[in-house]
Structures are given as structure tokens and as C-alpha cells.
Design a protein around this motif. Structure first.
Motif, PDB file in Angstrom:
ATOM      1  N   GLY A  88      32.032  39.638  57.111  1.00  0.00           N
ATOM      2  CA  GLY A  88      31.042  38.669  57.543  1.00  0.00           C
ATOM      3  C   GLY A  88      31.158  38.160  58.968  1.00  0.00           C
ATOM      4  N   GLU A 145      38.998  36.431  46.582  1.00  0.00           N
ATOM      5  CA  GLU A 145      37.819  35.825  47.197  1.00  0.00           C
ATOM      6  C   GLU A 145      36.856  36.889  47.704  1.00  0.00           C
ATOM      7  N   GLN A 146      37.392  37.937  48.291  1.00  0.00           N
ATOM      8  CA  GLN A 146      36.543  39.012  48.789  1.00  0.00           C
ATOM      9  C   GLN A 146      35.867  39.775  47.652  1.00  0.00           C
ATOM     10  N   LYS A 188      34.984  38.565  44.778  1.00  0.00           N
ATOM     11  CA  LYS A 188      33.889  37.715  44.288  1.00  0.00           C
ATOM     12  C   LYS A 188      32.710  37.743  45.253  1.00  0.00           C
ATOM     13  N   GLU A 189      33.012  37.745  46.535  1.00  0.00           N
ATOM     14  CA  GLU A 189      31.948  37.748  47.554  1.00  0.00           C
ATOM     15  C   GLU A 189      31.161  39.060  47.508  1.00  0.00           C
ATOM     16  N   GLY A 226      29.336  39.377  43.757  1.00  0.00           N
ATOM     17  CA  GLY A 226      28.222  38.453  43.560  1.00  0.00           C
ATOM     18  C   GLY A 226      27.878  38.210  42.109  1.00  0.00           C
TER      19      GLY A 226
END
Length: 324
Positions: A17, A224-225, A227-228, A231
């Protein structure tokens, strides 16, 4: 004289990102960290810059257009700011670096492996010859020009990405060029434990068959990645496991403890005397070969969309011809 090279297989997560340079900066810091440990050769994961297209594994093609376009915007051109940055880090560290990137060449992305010499010079830029399964919706195809072993400050180096190792003729093309160190790259954080198990078998077999060292690096996604990227909790499972960063001797022995989770480095000293020790018994492209019975035709011509003929027509050089 004894010849020993200290190598590092580096497992790392990308930076998601940002402007596309975050992962490259992270690669440069890892080069500096490895240099402090006396490393002369560092191998990074498949297309870690800016990141592997994990989205294409968990989404149908008609849904990931936005993510694909974002990857286009962040993908480096070669040469360009990313390669300049890494070349400078390699030169300052006096280190040979093998890096996987998403290369943008106008309207197409490629899974590209770059070998930087210890001087920072790009010795080889090669493109994965056939993207695998979901990857075919993301990347274009490479050609036989990239199936090349190069002489570097660390030795004779060849490289393949991921399931190219399941193409025995591609591997043999490098073996015939007497690679001393084979640099393998996989995405990591994909498929699960079976991917790790298959990877171990694959790289250990190539080390034995080629009689060379294999330095293999895989990527890593944090929770965290995952989950990102997913989605959706139901899509997170396929983005876990599948890491096996390791170094293998020509005798098929694991040097050091492989990394299967988290970030870090596997470091080992490669004693080139082991290459001769292995090949004395079994040299698959020498005394153990039977070229009058079995041989390989390797077309090393770069694939070109146009050929110019005539003295007054403009010259054209394929991107695959960056180096001799």
C-alpha cells in the motif's frame, strides 16, 4: 586454494500500500544487515518487489482488476529507481544480490529475476518462462534467452522461480552451463504445509542432480497482511504456510535450520570443494551424461514482437538483452 562463499537466503514480508518503493528500501536494509554478517551472496523471494500478487490466488480474474492495476502502478521498470537503489546497496556491501520483482514493460508485467554483481552491475535480467496457474492472468511469458548462468563475484549463478523447478528441461539448461550456486525463489505464504514439503523435495533434488548449492528464499505475510489481502476471513486460509527458506549443499544436505515462518535469514558458508566431491561420482552433464542418446535443444533467441530489416530501419533491442 579453498573457496568458500557465505550466502544468505532472506525471508521477508513486503511493504503493502505504499508508493512501490517501500519493499525496495527494506531489501536494501536487509543487504546492509547481511553485510555485517559477512554475507557475499543474498537471495530474496519471488517478486517480493513490490509484492507477489497473492490476490490472484484467492480471487477470480474478473474481480481483481483493481488490485492488478495497483500492481501495475507500483511495479518497477528496469533499469529504474528500484534497480538503481538496490545496485547501490549491493555495490556498497560488495555483495551479489538476487532479487525477484514484478517488472513493468509498458503494457505487460513480468515475473523477473535480477542478478546484481558485487559491483552493482546487472549481470542478468530473466523472466519466468511460464507463469503458473493463476499467475497467467497477471504476468506475460519469458523466453529462452533468460535461461543463462552468469559469472559473478560469488561464483557461477543460475536462477529459476517457483514451479519452473518442475520443468526438468529448464533446470537442465542451467545445469549444462555448470552452475555452482542455484538461486531459487518462491512466494511463500501460499497453499499451506504441502507447499513447504514439496519445496524442500524440489530444491534438495536439484542440488543433488546438478551437483551445486541451492539458496532458496520465500516470502512471508504477517497476519495483518493476510487479513488485508483476503478481505474476507473465509479466504485467509490459502495465504498461510508454504514457506521454506533454506540453503542446500551439493550432497542434498540442509545447511542450517530452514525458516518456515517469520522474517529472517538462513546463512551458510558454501564450500565449493563439495561440488567436485559430488560431481566426481555423478556429473549429469559430464561423465554421467549420454548426449548421443539424450540431448536438449535450447533456443536462446529473445522473443521479439517485431524484427527490423534493412540499413535505414531503426534498431530494436529486446528488454531481455540488457546484458550479454
Amino acid at each position: 586454494m579453498p573457496r568458500i562463499v557465505r550466502a544468505a537466503a532472506i525471508q521477508m514480508s513486503p511493504v503493502l500500500g505504499d508508493d512501490g518503493l517501500g519493499t525496495a528500501r527494506k531489501v536494501c536494509q536487509a543487504i546492509r544487515d547481511a553485510a555485517e554478517k559477512g554475507v557475499a551472496l543474498a537471495v530474496f523471494p519471488e517478486t517480493v518487489v513490490p509484492y507477489y500478487p497473492y490476490f490472484s490466488f484467492i480471487q477470480p480474474a474478473f474481480r481483481f482488476g483493481g488490485e492488478h492495476l495497483e500492481l501495475y502502478e507500483r511495479a518497477p521498470v528496469i533499469p529504474g529507481p528500484v534497480t538503481d537503489m538496490v545496485a547501490e546497496a549491493a555495490r556498497e556491501a560488495g555483495m551479489v544480490v538476487v532479487l525477484g520483482v514484478n517488472e513493468r514493460d509498458f503494457g505487460t508485467l513480468y515475473n523477473t529475476q535480477i542478478i546484481f554483481d558485487a559491483t552493482g552491475e546487472i549481470l542478468l535480467k530473466r523472466r519466468k518462462i511460464t507463469p503458473t496457474y493463476h499467475e497467467r492472468m497477471v504476468w506475460g511469458q519469458g523466453d529462452g534467452a533468460g535461461l543463462k548462468v552468469v559469472d559473478s563475484a560469488a561464483g557461477r549463478i543460475g536462477a529459476l522461480a517457483c514451479w519452473e523447478h518442475y520443468n526438468p528441461l529448464a533446470r537442465y539448461a542451467l545445469m549444462t552451463q555448470h552452475e555452482e550456486i542455484h538461486c531459487a525463489q518462491f512466494p511463500g505464504s501460499l497453499v499451506g504445509q504441502i507447499f513447504s514439503d514439496q519445496m524442500e523435495v524440489t530444491i534438495r533434488h536439484h542440488a543433488l542432480e546438478s551437483g551445486c548449492f541451492v539458496v532458496n528464499a520465500t516470502g512471508w505475510l504477517t497476519e495483518e497482511q493476510i487479513k488485508e489481502i483476503a478481505g474476507d476471513p473465509t479466504l485467509e486460509g490459502p495465504l498461510r504456510g508454504g514457506c521454506f527458506t533454506a540453503i542446500v549443499s551439493p550432497e542434498g544436505k540442509l545447511l542450517g535450520t530452514p525458516l518456515t515462518e517469520g522474517e529472517g535469514m538462513v546463512i551458510a558458508d558454501l564450500d565449493f570443494a563439495l561440488i567436485t566431491k559430488r560431481k566426481r561420482m555423478m556429473d549429469s552433464v559430464g561423465h554421467y551424461a549420454r548426449p548421443e542418446l539424450l540431448s536438449l535443444l535450447h533456443d536462446r533467441r529473445p522473443a521479439r514482437p517485431v524484427q527490423y530489416v534493412g540499413e535505414n530501419t531503426p534498431s530494436f533491442k529486446s528488454p531481455d538483452e540488457v546484458t550479454p
